[in-house]
Structure formats: C-alpha cells, structure tokens
Design an enzyme around this catalytic site. Structure first.
Site, PDB file in Angstrom:
ATOM      1  N   TYR A 139       0.986  -3.261   1.775  1.00 37.77           N
ATOM      2  CA  TYR A 139       1.630  -4.402   2.435  1.00 37.77           C
ATOM      3  C   TYR A 139       2.894  -4.841   1.697  1.00 37.77           C
ATOM      4  O   TYR A 139       3.130  -6.021   1.482  1.00 37.77           O
ATOM      5  CB  TYR A 139       0.657  -5.578   2.584  1.00 37.77           C
ATOM      6  CG  TYR A 139      -0.580  -5.239   3.383  1.00 37.77           C
ATOM      7  CD1 TYR A 139      -0.551  -5.222   4.778  1.00 37.77           C
ATOM      8  CD2 TYR A 139      -1.777  -4.912   2.755  1.00 37.77           C
ATOM      9  CE1 TYR A 139      -1.687  -4.898   5.516  1.00 37.77           C
ATOM     10  CE2 TYR A 139      -2.912  -4.585   3.479  1.00 37.77           C
ATOM     11  CZ  TYR A 139      -2.860  -4.585   4.863  1.00 37.77           C
ATOM     12  OH  TYR A 139      -3.982  -4.261   5.586  1.00 37.77           O
ATOM     13  N   HIS A 140       3.732  -3.868   1.331  1.00 41.58           N
ATOM     14  CA  HIS A 140       4.973  -4.154   0.614  1.00 41.58           C
ATOM     15  C   HIS A 140       6.192  -3.566   1.322  1.00 41.58           C
ATOM     16  O   HIS A 140       7.013  -2.898   0.686  1.00 41.58           O
ATOM     17  CB  HIS A 140       4.898  -3.599  -0.812  1.00 41.58           C
ATOM     18  CG  HIS A 140       3.834  -4.203  -1.658  1.00 41.58           C
ATOM     19  ND1 HIS A 140       3.376  -3.606  -2.817  1.00 41.58           N
ATOM     20  CD2 HIS A 140       3.131  -5.359  -1.525  1.00 41.58           C
ATOM     21  CE1 HIS A 140       2.429  -4.367  -3.350  1.00 41.58           C
ATOM     22  NE2 HIS A 140       2.268  -5.428  -2.585  1.00 41.58           N
TER      23      HIS A 140
END
EC number: 1.1.99.1
Length: 567
Positions: free
Chosen positions: A472-473
């Site tokens: 989730y980056h």
C-alpha cells in the site's frame, strides 16, 4: 465561492497544507475531501490494533484494483487508498518510517531537486513530529504528529526477532529514523500517548479547525480543475451522493493533494497529461505532459509465517470472546493490545554487497494473519513481512473516461524486471536464515508459509506470483524534476501552467526505502514554506550513516539449516 487557496484532498499532505497556510490569518483556504469525517467514535479507524478493519469495505477505502498484473498470474491486486479526513493516514499501518538518508541524497542528485537532500529534509521531519521520548538531532518535540516508541516490556517475540536478525549477521540499530536506518531494531508508530491513531486529521486539522479562515467540505468529489488559458482558477466538484455540481474559485493557487492514484486522474480529467490519451477520451488539452500517471511505483511484500511453540503470540486477541476486554481497556485507559499497531520491530538490510543502501525491509508481527485481517492462522504464530524497496519495475495510471466516479486503469507492472525476482528469492532465503537463529529457538515451530517444501527458484517464484501483496505504498506518478517526464518542479508547481501545484506522494521521483506516510508529511511541510514565502528551515548538520565499503552482513551465529531441520 472564492478563496486564496483550494486544497484537493484532506489526506496526509492536504491537511498539512491546510494547517500551515491558515496560520496566516489573512489567507483563506478551502479544503475539499471526497470522503467523510474521521469519526472519532469509530474504533475501526481510531484503535491501532484494528488497522485491518478500514481496508474492509468502502467507507474509508477507495478500494481500487489493478488491471490484471501480467507477472503475477494475471491477478487483479488490491490498491487500497484512504477516503475521509486523514486520507491514507486514516487507514494505514501507522509505521513511522522516514526512508533512508540516501533516498533523499539521490533525489538531490537529480537536476532541479538540489534542495531535497537528506540534510535539507531532516528539519522538516523534525518540525512535523513530537516523539514521546523527547527531541534530539533527528527527532522533534513540538510537531503535530504524535510518534510513540516501543517499550521494553512489549511482546517477547519482537525482541527475539530483532536478536535473530543480529545473530544472522546484520547490524542492530536503536532508531530506524536516526543515525543509521540499516539494521534491525524497534519501530516507531504514529500513535498518540492515549493509544489513538495519530492521523493528520487528528494532528494537523484539529489545530486548524477553529480558525475562521479554513473551510472544510466533506463528501466533495473533485471533477476537474478549472483553467483560464494556462492558469488554474478553481475547482469543479460534486457534492454528496446526488452529484450536485459546485464550483469554487482560487485567487492564488489550486493545491492538488489527491495522492499517487487520484492526483494523476484529476490532472488527466482536467486536460493535463499524455496528449494521445486525452484526445482519445475527448478531453480538451490544457497542457501536454506525458509523465502524468507514468513512473508509478509501489512496494511489494510477502509473509513468511511460523507456528509459535510458546503461548506468547497475539492469537488469543483474534478470538471474539477476548475482544470486549481488549476494547474496554483501550477505550478507557488507552493501553493494552488495542493501543498498538503491533508492528513494533523490523529492519532494513542489503541483500547483497552491491547495494549502496538497504534494498529489503522487514516488519515483524507477533501473530500469523494477512494484513487486511483475512486468513488468520488458528494457532499461536508469528510472521515476517519482507519486500524489496526500490524495484526497477514501473507502472502507469490512466483515466478511462471523464466520469470522476469511474476508477482508473492501474497497472503497477509488478515483478517485470529480473532484479525483482533475484531480490525476492534472496529475501525468502535470508528470512529463513534469520528465523533459524538461536534467539528464536524457544518460539520457532514449523514453517506455515511458504512451507518447507518450497525450496527451488521455480517453487519460490510460483509462491511469489501467487501470494505477494501490495504494501500500500503507491507513489511517483507525478514525479518532480525537470526532465521530459517530470510533472512538477522541485516546489510542486506543475510544468507549463500557473497557479497549480501537486503536493503528495505522487511527486516523489523515486520511491523511498520504507513506509511513505512520514515522508509525504515532510514533503507537504517543506512545500508549505515555499507557498507561504517563508525562508526554508536551515539545513541540519547531523551526521548519518553511509555504508561505503561496509559488508552487508557478517558471519551468522548459526548457518542456515534445511527448513525441515529447524529445532
């Protein structure tokens, strides 16, 4: 409606800008957020240990999906992004990691970004932070972001996993955000002293809300940015479920803080982006910028899971009959299991000497479960999250239509470079060596995942294709610089137009070594000074670690045993 500044997106960066710009009493700011409030009574977003819940459903999560990823068995992979005041700081894992000093020195080596070196950025990291053990050369004591350090009496598995990393031949570091990131050690987290999530809504907006010069509108979905010629003059947005069209005008600037997925979408719908894409969708061209939506990067990670021989893991906390007690202690005392994100130890290593700075990150978790709360192992266990930091793979984001409610086409192109495969194979094998060290002898049971039978390159590759997940980056999709694919300059100003900036994780030219939230906040703090016309903070003179000729590791205490032979 007319304001000096319109900020699109009340997330990790937008809330910083809203708070800093409204410190000037003669400046008016409109903050638009597509999601709702950060409901303080909703434990799902406020209890650190409940971090998996906001990812389930769409109240706080845009719940994007990728196109079929060609190197990942054509899986459509999750791409969760925060929706609501706080943005992704409302739903993230609360790991406070800034990246490696060399990340920023690399940025500063690029043309036009000379003032983004680590020593230029460090004062802004410190400005944003209040660390519970007090300030020093690397940490702040008066900032809006509450940072909590792990305590010595936390779960014994944290200490054992760090000790095992050191026994495997890697350094120990007492501060992953201090002098030396490289090594294994305790991991700070964005949690308040009362055990609540320290989102930017809590830290920054709570300071700014009472100011008369700040207007916040939630459930306001940005349609497009308005232009007169090449100058941004306002924003068209849809209010509420009815989709009633509204317009707001900006006297000075429009500040786009939608994040790495939404910001390129909004630019493209507004006529800024690849000319061929906009022509195909019949979007009038304002400025041709081929880099809008390109250069997309992310961190991919896997879990290596093990059963635990002693009853010290967090498995009992997953059982429904134990959860009311945990919730009550957290609610009234701000303590206990609920007050931690449970990512209290981790590390950064170089998998090979050829890497100048760490290329592999670890998060240690004293329970065996997927990040989104699914597939919990029904016994005591623990796991190591491991992934590569600077993949050479590049993706892209493209709008599919003019409709602001339609999700875009997202392709990260994960694992598209041979280096990715080398790094992930190394990561699995190194992790097994770490887990085999004496410090974990009292706890280590069988390997649950990938499993003792997964050994060869082909077997590891099959596991990676099927089980690797996003960390989730997402980032870098509107990169800063002055080359032909750059979207903004070093102050976030969009090339070729006036009165428009992008300020969020999308402007990173290359993804950093670690979690993104702290660096996104720093970027906003730094550019806020530019917008306000303030003198930049003086460069730090703190010394920091450069590996140079230092070997990536020394000889381990115990050389790797066959997986089937673990004690």
């Amino acid at each position: 409606m007319e304001y000096d500044y319109i900020i699109i997106g009340a997330g990790s960066a937008g809330n910083v800008l809203a708070a800093r710009l409204t410190e000037d009493a003669d400046v008016t700011v409109l903050l638009l957020e597509a999601g709702g409030p950060d409901y303080r009574l909703d434990f799902r977003t406020q209890m650190p240990a409940a971090l998996a819940f906001p990812l389930q459903g769409k109240r706080y999560n845009w719940a994007y999906e990728t196109d079929p990823e060609p190197h990942m068995n054509n899986r459509r992979m999750e791409c969760g992004r925060g929706k609501g005041l706080g943005g992704s700081s409302l739903i993230n894992g609360m790991c406070y990691i800034r990246g490696n000093a060399m990340d920023f020195d690399h940025w500063a080596s690029l043309s036009g970004l000379e003032d983004w070196s680590y020593l230029d950025c460090l004062p802004y990291f410190r400005k944003a932070e209040t660390r519970d053990v007090g300030p020093n050369d690397f940490h702040g004591g008066e900032g809006p972001v509450s940072v909590t350090t792990p305590k010595i009496d936390n779960n014994p598995l944290f200490h054992a996993m760090v000790a095992a990393g050191v026994q495997a031949g890697y350094p120990r570091t007492d501060d992953l955000n201090g002098y030396q990131q490289e090594g294994f050690g305790p991991m700070d987290r964005t949690v308040t002293p009362k055990g609540r999530r320290a989102s930017t809504a809590r830290g920054y907006l709570d300071q700014a809300r009472p100011r008369n010069n700040l207007t916040i509108i939630t459930h306001a979905l940005t349609d497009r940015i308005l232009f007169e010629g090449k100058r941004a003059t306002g924003v068209s947005y849809l209010k509420g479920d009815a989709g009633t069209g509204q317009t707001a005008h900006a006297r000075r600037e429009v500040l786009l803080c939608g994040g790495a997925i939404a910001s390129p979408q909004i630019l493209q719908r507004s006529g800024i982006g690849p000319a061929e894409l906009l022509q195909r969708l019949d979007i009038p061209l304002v400025q041709a910028l081929p880099g809008v939506g390109e250069n997309l990067q992310d961190h991919l990670e896997m879990y290596l899971q093990y059963s635990c021989k002693q009853p010290v893991s967090l498995y009992p906390a997953l059982l429904w009959f134990n959860q009311p007690k945990i919730g009550i202690e957290w609610l009234f005392n701000g303590t206990g299991v609920g007050a931690s994100n449970q990512f209290e130890a981790g590390g950064f290593i170089r998998s090979r000497d050829a890497f100048t700075w760490p290329n592999i990150q670890y998060h240690f978790l004293p329970v065996a479960i997927n990040y989104n709360g699914s597939n919990a192992v029904k016994e005591h266990g623990f796991q190591a999250h491991v992934g590569s930091m600077r993949s050479p793979s590049r993706g892209r984001i493209q709008v599919k239509s003019k409709d602001p409610r339609q999700h875009p086409s997202i392709l990260f192109n994960y694992m598209s470079n041979e280096q990715d495969w080398h790094e992930f194979r190394d990561a699995i094998r190194i992790t097994r060596e770490i887990i085999a060290q004496p410090a974990l002898d009292p706890y280590r049971g069988r390997e649950i995942s990938p499993g003792a039978n997964v050994q060869s390159d082909d077997e590891l590759d099959a596991f990676i294709r099927e089980h690797a997940e996003t960390a989730y980056h997402p980032s870098c999709s509107c990169k800063m610089g002055d080359d032909k694919m750059a979207v903004v300059d070093g102050q976030g100003r969009v090339h070729g137009v006036q009165g428009l900036r992008v300020v969020d994780a999308s402007i990173m030219p290359q993804i950093i070594t670690g979690n993104l939230n702290a660096t996104t906040i720093m970027i906003a703090e730094k550019i806020a000074d530019r917008i306000r016309g303030c003198q930049p903070l003086a460069k730090s003179n703190a010394a920091y670690f450069i590996a140079g000729d230092t070997p990536a590791r020394t000889s381990p205490v115990r050389h790797s045993l066959p997986v089937t032979s673990y004690p």
